[in-house]
Structures are given as C-alpha cells and as structure tokens.
Design an enzyme around this catalytic site. Sequence first.
Site, PDB file in Angstrom:
ATOM      1  N   GLY A 110       0.796  -1.221   0.000  1.00 57.47           N
ATOM      2  CA  GLY A 110       0.000   0.000   0.000  1.00 57.47           C
ATOM      3  C   GLY A 110       0.823   1.262   0.000  1.00 57.47           C
ATOM      4  O   GLY A 110       0.334   2.336   0.338  1.00 57.47           O
ATOM      5  N   SER A 111       2.095   1.158  -0.406  1.00 61.91           N
ATOM      6  CA  SER A 111       2.990   2.308  -0.373  1.00 61.91           C
ATOM      7  C   SER A 111       2.817   3.224  -1.583  1.00 61.91           C
ATOM      8  O   SER A 111       3.244   4.375  -1.561  1.00 61.91           O
ATOM      9  CB  SER A 111       4.445   1.842  -0.307  1.00 61.91           C
ATOM     10  OG  SER A 111       4.786   1.125  -1.477  1.00 61.91           O
ATOM     11  N   GLY A 112       2.230   2.712  -2.659  1.00 66.57           N
ATOM     12  CA  GLY A 112       2.119   3.493  -3.885  1.00 66.57           C
ATOM     13  C   GLY A 112       3.321   3.357  -4.793  1.00 66.57           C
ATOM     14  O   GLY A 112       3.419   4.030  -5.817  1.00 66.57           O
ATOM     15  N   LEU A 113       4.253   2.464  -4.436  1.00 66.68           N
ATOM     16  CA  LEU A 113       5.438   2.235  -5.263  1.00 66.68           C
ATOM     17  C   LEU A 113       5.329   0.929  -6.048  1.00 66.68           C
ATOM     18  O   LEU A 113       6.318   0.460  -6.601  1.00 66.68           O
ATOM     19  CB  LEU A 113       6.696   2.206  -4.382  1.00 66.68           C
ATOM     20  CG  LEU A 113       6.992   3.465  -3.559  1.00 66.68           C
ATOM     21  CD1 LEU A 113       8.263   3.282  -2.736  1.00 66.68           C
ATOM     22  CD2 LEU A 113       7.117   4.693  -4.457  1.00 66.68           C
ATOM     23  N   GLY A 114       4.137   0.362  -6.092  1.00 71.16           N
ATOM     24  CA  GLY A 114       3.939  -0.892  -6.821  1.00 71.16           C
ATOM     25  C   GLY A 114       4.479  -2.089  -6.073  1.00 71.16           C
ATOM     26  O   GLY A 114       4.912  -3.077  -6.683  1.00 71.16           O
ATOM     27  N   SER A 116       3.210  -4.610  -4.235  1.00 69.12           N
ATOM     28  CA  SER A 116       2.614  -5.944  -4.400  1.00 69.12           C
ATOM     29  C   SER A 116       2.998  -6.564  -5.738  1.00 69.12           C
ATOM     30  O   SER A 116       3.424  -7.729  -5.809  1.00 69.12           O
ATOM     31  CB  SER A 116       1.089  -5.856  -4.276  1.00 69.12           C
ATOM     32  OG  SER A 116       0.706  -5.452  -2.986  1.00 69.12           O
ATOM     33  N   GLU A 148      -1.918 -11.676 -10.932  1.00 67.73           N
ATOM     34  CA  GLU A 148      -2.560 -10.743  -9.996  1.00 67.73           C
ATOM     35  C   GLU A 148      -4.003 -10.429 -10.370  1.00 67.73           C
ATOM     36  O   GLU A 148      -4.912 -10.499  -9.539  1.00 67.73           O
ATOM     37  CB  GLU A 148      -1.773  -9.437  -9.939  1.00 67.73           C
ATOM     38  CG  GLU A 148      -0.639  -9.417  -8.964  1.00 67.73           C
ATOM     39  CD  GLU A 148      -0.170  -8.003  -8.697  1.00 67.73           C
ATOM     40  OE1 GLU A 148      -0.613  -7.394  -7.713  1.00 67.73           O
ATOM     41  OE2 GLU A 148       0.639  -7.505  -9.511  1.00 67.73           O
ATOM     42  N   ASP A 160       3.013  -1.633 -13.059  1.00 66.52           N
ATOM     43  CA  ASP A 160       3.955  -2.040 -12.021  1.00 66.52           C
ATOM     44  C   ASP A 160       4.745  -3.289 -12.402  1.00 66.52           C
ATOM     45  O   ASP A 160       5.956  -3.382 -12.164  1.00 66.52           O
ATOM     46  CB  ASP A 160       3.213  -2.295 -10.705  1.00 66.52           C
ATOM     47  CG  ASP A 160       2.493  -1.062 -10.192  1.00 66.52           C
ATOM     48  OD1 ASP A 160       2.799   0.045 -10.671  1.00 66.52           O
ATOM     49  OD2 ASP A 160       1.602  -1.212  -9.335  1.00 66.52           O
TER      50      ASP A 160
END
Length: 344
Positions: A110-114, A116, A148, A160
């Site tokens: 959930g960091s926004g850096l992709g 997962s 995914e 991502d």
Amino acid sequence: MLIRSKAPLRLGLAGGGTDVSPYCEIYGGLILNATINLYAYCTIEVRDDDKISIRAADIDETLEYNSMPSLPIDGVLDLHKGVYNRIVKDFNLNTPLSFSIVTYSDAPPGSGLGSSSTMVTAILKAFVEWLNLPLGEYEIGHLAYDIERNDLKLSGGRQDQYAASFGGFNFMEFYKDDRVIVNPLRVKRWIIDELESSIILYYTGASRSSAHIINEQQKNTTSGNVTAIEATHHVKQSAIHMKEAILKGDIKSVAEILGNAWENKKKMAHSISNSQIDHVFDVAINAGAYTGKISGAGGGGFIMFVVNPIKRVTVINALKNLDGKVVPFQFSDGGCHGWKIFKT
C-alpha cells in the site's frame, strides 16, 4: 541450492491510472515511470522432503504445507501461492515442487510504489531462475499481471509488473487485447542527477488499499462519468509532455506537468486525496516545494515533491515535523534479476 531474486520498485511520474481497465482498452493508456533503488527480494531454497514453507519476513507471516500441485487461495500470502500455482500448472506439468521461500520488501504494502506487483515479479523471477524458464521481460511482466489480475482477482493496473521486469525509465503504452509496448528511455546522467537532487520522496506513514480507488476509477469509466474521463485523458497526455521534459532535462516543466497531473488525478476518484495528504502538501509547498504528486493510486503511501535543490533541506526539515518520513532514493537501471547459490 539457493535461488535469489530482486525486483525494483517504481515511481509513477505521469499517466498513472490510464493503465487500468477498461480505460486502456477503450482509449489506450500511456505511462511514464522510473524504477528506484528500493526492492522486493525473494529467496528459494530447494528441498527434497515433499514440504513447502512460505515466509514473508517483513510482515511476519509463515505458512507450511505438504507439497501439492495447487495451494489454497484464502487471503494469506496469496501473492506467493498464486505464483506457485501458475508455475506448476503452466511449466511443471502439474507436478508439485518442494521448497522454502522467504520474501521481504523495502517498502510496505500500500505504499504506492507498486510493492505488491513488484513482489509478484520478484517471486516469479526466482522460479524462472530455478526452473530455467525461457521468459523475457515482456513475458514476465505479462505473467505477473495475469496472476494478480486474473488468477487472484486483485484490482489494479498494468504498469507495475512491467516496470519491475524492465527497470529504468520507461514510456509505456497499453491497448486492448493486453497489448503492451515498453519504450525504454535513454536519459542522460546529468538529467538523472538533477532529478534526484530535485525530488523529495516522503512516506506519509499511512499504507492504503488501492482496490477501492481503482474500483471507483473503473466505475467512472464504465458509467461514462465525463469529468473523470476527461481528467484521465489529461493525465494520459501528461505522460507525453513529461517524457519530453525529462529527455530535455527541463525540470521546471517536470514540476509544472506533475502539478497539473495531480490536480487532474484528484478528479478521477474522490478518495485519491484526503485531509492528511492535503496538509502534507500545504507544509511542503509553504516551505518552498514547487509541487507534488502521490505515487500510485492515491489515498496514502508515498508522495514525491519537486523542489529547487537549494531549498531541498528547508523542505525536508519542514516535513520532518509531520508524522511521516523522508526516504532517500536514487533511480535504478536494471529490472528484476535472479541468481543461484550452490551450497557446499
């Protein structure tokens, strides 16, 4: 034998959200992103006792199974199990494997850096290295996306997985029928140095699930929400302008494009911003930042601010008074890679 892999996380510089279905199938999506020196890591240790051990060290989750062709998708470490299930089904004739796997990431979910998708790519690359599978960057990116979005039914876009697979600065095109074109950019070293001096990466401390934001974007596109669709068109166009600005080293235009894209991105879904994020922006701008934008779907995670390098320390000191933290970074060149260690 040990097999290790690592895959880089990414900063979304422009076009974020235009890689999400059904927008990219209807209108085509454009993304500009760049990987950074934060990574997802995976180690596989080959076993011969017909057992499977899965451990995500950073979230302290461990699962143990007898070897079987398909592991249950039940909400616990599904990214790991989803990759395993697909590898066994597509590349190992449904024959179970026996191994221990340990993963961790430099950034939280959930960091926004992709994070997962990058983790899925790192795990996939480890299996590719172990089994000597003939998969290149496009195949790994597409398979990670397919696992995914289709196997695990997780909401999200397409950038991502390809960013983690290719690495570096990439201008990406997304079309219907899963057609993806990744255009690596040759960015001069002085421009990269200037970007690193001009960008502050700030973690809000709030991880978020991107699913409800993505779902709202999808609903807005499907229902024909004119405001949201027009805003997404503008965000897509910003990727073209950002590519030109970065290749020319025009940091002032980078800041202007980023700011305009952020204003349009907030119109794509209501939950992209909130009062906490607005406050962080106010603090940074008042301290001298040109502008900023959330990396990823929104709602929390990482924010990148563009600053005059002379005012960098002033802005950082202002952000230190908030609940989050400034995270040092550099842009990285390579995509995911794996290697083997033969124990003696």
